[in-house]
Design a protein around this motif. Structure first.
Motif: not given
Length: 143
Positions: A81-82, A84-86, A88
């Motif tokens: 998830e981290n 993925q956030e980066q 995005n």
């Protein structure tokens, strides 16, 4: 188990003594049957308890193993998830034309016609991309 009878005592052989001897013999047989039944019931009950205990123990072991796997999966999920956030955030930045132009100029030393590029300490676009790449490589190595 027969008791040794004294030799000087005579045993009466009348109906009463025969009936009592027969009754005592029947009572001993009945007690043996009861003991055998109780022994069989206790044996079967013990086996049943042992089997159930083993199944409970195996279930407990598998539950603890699944719990550990779940915890490991949660750690991997958080990392993903981290990441993925980066990614995005990087996508949003790359959608901005000014950012892409600035990135191309700073990383590949491109310029517009008749433009001179000066690299200032405040211009961290190239550093941000390098850090993002390094973090992605680190997470890939950990997986």
């Amino acid at each position: 188990m027969k008791k040794k009878e004294p030799t000087n005592v005579a045993q009466l052989k009348n109906d009463y003594t025969q009936a009592k001897t027969l009754q005592a013999h029947r009572e001993r047989k009945q007690k043996r049957k009861v003991r055998r039944r109780i022994s069989v019931i206790l044996l079967i009950g013990s086996l049943f308890i042992i089997v159930l205990s083993l199944r409970i123990w195996n279930s407990t072991q598998s539950i603890s193993k699944m719990e550990k796997e779940r915890q490991q999966a949660e750690v991997v999920l958080k990392k993903t998830e981290n990441n993925q956030e980066q990614l995005n955030m990087q996508i949003k930045r790359l959608e901005d034309e000014n950012y892409v132009a600035k990135l191309a100029r700073s990383q590949y030393y491109l310029s517009k016609d008749n433009e001179i590029i000066f690299s200032l300490p405040e211009d961290n676009a190239a550093k941000v991309i390098e850090k993002t790449k390094e973090k992605a490589e680190i997470t890939e190595k950990e997986d």
